[in-house]
Every structure is written in C-alpha cells, then in structure tokens.
Design an enzyme around this catalytic site. Sequence first.
Site, PDB file in Angstrom:
ATOM      1  CB  CYS A   1      -2.754   7.053   5.279  1.00  0.00           C
ATOM      2  SG  CYS A   1      -4.409   7.642   5.730  1.00  0.00           S
TER       3      CYS A   1
ATOM      4  CD  GLU B   1      -1.647   3.068   7.610  1.00  0.00           C
ATOM      5  OE1 GLU B   1      -1.558   3.913   6.688  1.00  0.00           O
ATOM      6  OE2 GLU B   1      -2.722   2.775   8.163  1.00  0.00           O
TER       7      GLU B   1
END
Length: 792
Positions: free
Chosen positions: A434, A436
């Site tokens: 997502c 990171e």
Amino acid sequence: MKTMLGNGTRMHRVRDGLLRHEPSVCHERAAIVTDIYRQRAGELPPILLRAHALAAVLDGMSIFIAPAELVVGNQASRPRAAPLFPEYSWDWILEEMDSLPQRAADRFAVPPETRHALLEILPQWRGKSFRDRAVHALPEGVLNVHRSLLFLLTSLGCGVGHLAPDYARVLRHGLQGIADEAQVRLAALDLTDPSTLRMRDFCQAALVVSEATIRFANRFATLAERLAGAETNAERRGELLEIARICRNVPARPAQTFHEALQAFWFVHLIIQIESNGHSISPGRFDQYMIPFFEADLAAGRLTGHRAQELLDCLWIKFNGIMKVRDRTASIGFGGYPLFQNLIVGGQDADGHDSTNDLSYLCLDATRRTRLPQPSLSVRIHGGSPPEFLRSAGDLARDGLGLPAFFNDEAIIPVLQHMGVPLAEARGYAEVGCVEPQVPGRTNGYYPAGFLNLGKLLSLTLHNGTDPVTGERLGVVDPDFRGFGTYEDVVAALDRQLAHVIRLIVIGDNILDDLHAQLAPNPFVSLFVDDCMARGLAYEQGGAVYNYTGPNSVGLANVADALMAIKRLVFEERRVTMEALLAMLDEDFAGHERARLLLLNRAPKFGNDHEEVDGIARALSARILKAFKQYRNPRGGRYEPGLQSISAHALFRDAVAATPDGRTARMLLADGGISPAQGRDRRGPTAVIRSAARLDHREASNGTLLNIKLSPQSVAGEPGLENLVALIRTYFQLGGQHVQFNVIDSAILRDAQRHPEQYGDLVVRVAGFSVLFTTIDRLLQEDIIERTEHRV
C-alpha cells in the site's frame, strides 16, 4: 511522449477472456507440495525442502496460453484460479471450503474434484503447518491480544511477501547467470568450516529453483509451438512462434528485447507467488528497469508505440489473474481479491535528477485502458517532476479508478535517510503493497507485522485493562485505580496500556519472524534480494541488506477525537462527568443520544485544520511510533512503524465498544491510517491535508495513508484538473507522504449495491488498494460511501 493509444481490440479480447472466468480454488499446488513434504521433510533442510517443493510444482502443474495473449504464465490450473498453501495454514480451508462459493466477499468456486482432493490432502497437515507451530510457540497473552482483535498478527498463517524484488537482475544476467554465481560459490566452499554449511544449502537450493524455472519457461515454449502447429490464423501462428522463441531464451538468458524483458519479468513475478502466499509482491520502479529495452527496440525499429502499449496492456491484465484465497474474516477486511502489486513510476535517479520517461506515461495509459485494479499503480512526485506528468497522473485519478496513488519524494527520501539508508539509495525507493517505502531488491521490511487497534486500546484504558466487549483482562490492571481526575491522568493511563500491548506485539512478531526463518525460508525470492546470495541466507533469515519490522496503527483519528472530547467536554467545560461518560459508553449511548451528539459535534475533530485536536493526534502518534522503535527484530533490524489501516478498520468494527468521540459500537473506525473519521471532515479537502500534514511523517517510517473522496463534478474540465493538481502539490509542500483519491458519485455506488450485475467493472479505492466494487463486503462498500465527498 504523451500517449500512444491503439484501438484496444486485443486488450479487450484478453481482458474479457480473463474476467469471464469466475474465481475458483485449485488443488494442484497443495497436492504436489504435500507429496514432497511427506516424502522428503525428514531428509532435507528447510530451504532445500522448499526448493524441491517449488521445483515439483513448476514441473507438474497445468499450464495454458490464453487466446490472443502475448505474455504467458499462469499461477494455477485455470484462469483466475487460486493455488493453496497448506504448509502455511490448512484448517480454515477445511472448515470454510463449502462456504467459499456463497460468502459475502471474495467468492471462490470449489469444483467437485478439488473438494474431493482437499478432503484427502488437508488433514495430512494437522500439527505440521506453520500456523500449527506458531500457535504452539506464541504465549497465551499474545494469542489473547490477537484473538480479541486488540492487535492483528497478519503473518500467523501465510508467507511474508511484501517486497520489491530486483527484477533487473534477471533481465541483465538471466537465471543461468544467477545459477552460475551459485555454482561458483558452492565450488569455493571449504566444508571443513561449519559456517559454510548454510551457504552450501542456500546455493544448492538456488540451483534447484533456477533450473526448475528454466524448465517451466521451456514448457510454455513447447506448448506455444504445439498451439502454433494447430493455428489457422497466420498472424496468431507467428505470435505463438515468437512466444516460443522468447520462452526458450528468457528467463534463462539476459533479455534482448522489450518483449523478452516483459516476459522474463513476468516469470519471476509469477513464480514468487507460486512459491509462497505472502502478498504485496511489488514490481517497484518498472519504468526505470524496463526503459533500456524499450528505447533500444524503438531505436532499432523492432518496436512501435502501438505494439509497446499492446504488450503492456497484456501484462497489466496478467496481474489480475494472480489470486489468493483468504479466510472468511480476512475476506471482509481485505476483500476484492487484492494482491497489492504496487508498480510505481516517475521520481528521481541516484543523482537527484528527474527520471520520468516515455514508459512512465505508457504505464498510466495501460491502467487507463485496461481499467483493472492491478497493478496497484503509483507515481512518485517531486519538485522537478514534469508538470505534464503530474497532470497526466491527475487526469487518470479523476477517471474514478482510485489509481494512481501519489507519493512525495521530498518527504519519503528523508524518511529512508533517517532509517540509515544512503541518499543515492533512498532516491531509488519503491513503494510496496500500500504505502510502505523501501529500497527495492535490498529490503525485508516484514510489513505483515500487523495492526494495532487504537480504538480498543482506548477502551482498555477507560476500563482499567478490561475489554468491555468480552470482559477479558487484556491490558495492565492498576489495583489502586480510582478513576480519572484530570485529562493528563487519561493520557498517562493510555500510555501505560500502550507500552504493555506493544511489548506483547513485539514478542508475537519476533516469534513469528523467527519461525518464518526456521520453517519457511524461500529460495526463489531470495535470488532477487541483496545480500541473500552473498550471505547464504534466505530473505526470511536476514539475508537482505535492510531488515525492518513494520507494524501499523488503526483508528488514530477516532482516538484523537475521543481524547479531544474528554479534554474539552469533561475537564474544561464540565458538560459531562467522567463517571457519566463511562456509563454511557457501557450502554452504547442507549438513551443518551443528546449526549452522544454533544460529543460528536461540540468537540473539534481531526481533519478540519484545528490545531488543538491535530496536536493531540500528532502527540499520540509520536508516542506510538517511539514506543515501537525501541525494539529490534530477530534479523538484527529495528521496528519501523507506520500509520495505515489498509482495511483492518473494518475487521476491528465488532471488537471495539462505543468511544468518547460519539462513535457507537459496531461503527467503523476511521479508514486509511491518517484519514479523518467518516463524515467528520466538514471544512473541505484543504483542511484535511493541513490536519494530516501536522503529523510527524518522518517518524512514520512504514508509511502514512491518506484517503480523500472527491466529487467527480468538482474535478471536471481543465479548472477541475488544475485544482486537483494544486491540492496534491500543496499537501506535498506541507510534508505529506502519500495521498490517493476516490473520485466517484455516492449515488452511483448506491445504485451498484442495488444492481451489482450492471457494475461488474466498477473500480474503487478501499485503502492502499483498488478493487472491483461489487466483489467486496457490504461493510466496506458502506465505508466508502460514508466517507465525506469533498469538492476542490
């Protein structure tokens, strides 16, 4: 280059050919792996056992080439079929198998032959799977925290995943070159030195999986030749023969053309997701490592813009054929069949110069044309990004797909530097899953470290360590507790519970991390991560250069709003006593609607550019991040936490009692991570980004996630696009890491709920991922609808 759009005939044929297949379960991998483990588990070290299991799957699984496709390679025996991984977990499959076709979200057909096979296969794993071993190893206190959903241990029954491999390695050297390196290292070992034994096992495993992958590609070459022999269409016959030629060359040898590079990439990407069911295998900076092949082919006249777009379209569709079966609970929170395959374009090179290129635009076009949720397309933006690139990305965002996500180089590069990454490497970051950030091909961030439920943590605080939902004692119990005399007493009590729970989280994560190293070291993925080969250690064993652990926190906005309400209405204005507030919470506000509305509307709320409540959110998040960062993991790295919920806020709904922000039990916590609670951001998107930017994004090293929902009318036309671009630029100038948009009318979503058959290709953004709206649980659908629809 702006766009190269062809007529899309092939794209539609391949896309429609994939989507007409309903998702189903495939038992082939489970059967093959079970046989290998039964025969060889006692004789081989784990990494070699994993290698031979993968080799057997690649040699024995069914393969096919779909009509009209130009990039080949399938994960299971049928299009959109999901393989199973019983070595990680099995019992839930047995329990839920008959309900998979009927459940609310992520339905999977289970063919009769698969059901029959699984009834025989799965019980053989009793007491032997990773989850079985993990449950036995975890202390009861940790298991209680997990079962109660105070914290979700997401790697309890699946692989680690969550990385951006070094795909360029196979493009430059081929698997034969990688195998040759392993052979050289193997030959040089002095086996009288016991420290070399692990290196021996690693290199032998590397040879097994490299050779098996080459055989796998050759199987597709043979199949393509056979299909070409029976093909009556001369053009398609030529395409099949070219596919055969390519698969004979790559991934065994270095890629020579753009088509070869795409095919070599796909084989590596695919096999990582056959080896393990750890998700978020992210292509990373695709436009950077593919551009040399694209430009060389254009210069040599081997490639046209139309053909390049056609090839990319075919690859984009392949991403959507990767499937994963989740258990019922996870299907609610992570519904829509997401695999979080984050492909990011744009950004800077190692010297800080803009690296946006023609392929960056073609990737935007591929998402626009295919209109599918995977890959999870992202863009990197910095002060030197071409204005045309940001406009093109903004134009795609207002198409309503929830893509791309926008990432801020000026915020994220310093984050990585703060983590100890040299500047040149930090400039090469990719996003995984997502939000990171990591150095691709060199990092194991252990991002499935899970999610801390801040709403439940607050409930424990207000009830002296007892969970009001279950009555269990999950937190610290103060035997001298006499209530809260001041706001500072509440904050101090919250911090005590926080320290206790984070300690349990770290114990649990470190045990699981260590078990992954012991039981499931995966050799194939390790070939594409530095310095696994040099160290003789798998990705899960600490072979990466950078080794972090990345837990996340959920419900920050709710708890900040709740603390603000307590501070303002209980201790400053004295409109309600603490005793009365606790009594109302225990009764879920039954009979106290006026008081609930007072809490909801009188106290300021995060997301409205109010410095006091934003300051509470900043201070709380800073304490959470600091508490995690004092700990280290078994691979020698530090905990690097983030502020993102993905969609765990949906999973946590039933586990959190009523809270002082006016939220009743069973209402969702705030989405995203740093997004305001649903419906509470009332002063427009500029106020939202100003509140979000007040958090300390540098310390949120595992990423921050901000969702904003926009009215389509407000971003229409040239003025609307200019306003959207200005909103992104402003947030990034304020220091935000990431933002993403749902640009869709809530009325359309309501109609899609009533008539799902008419909206089969409606894509929406849930959190750090986009999905087909009609495939997700009603709970997540309502979450997206209830988010504030802003105008820019």
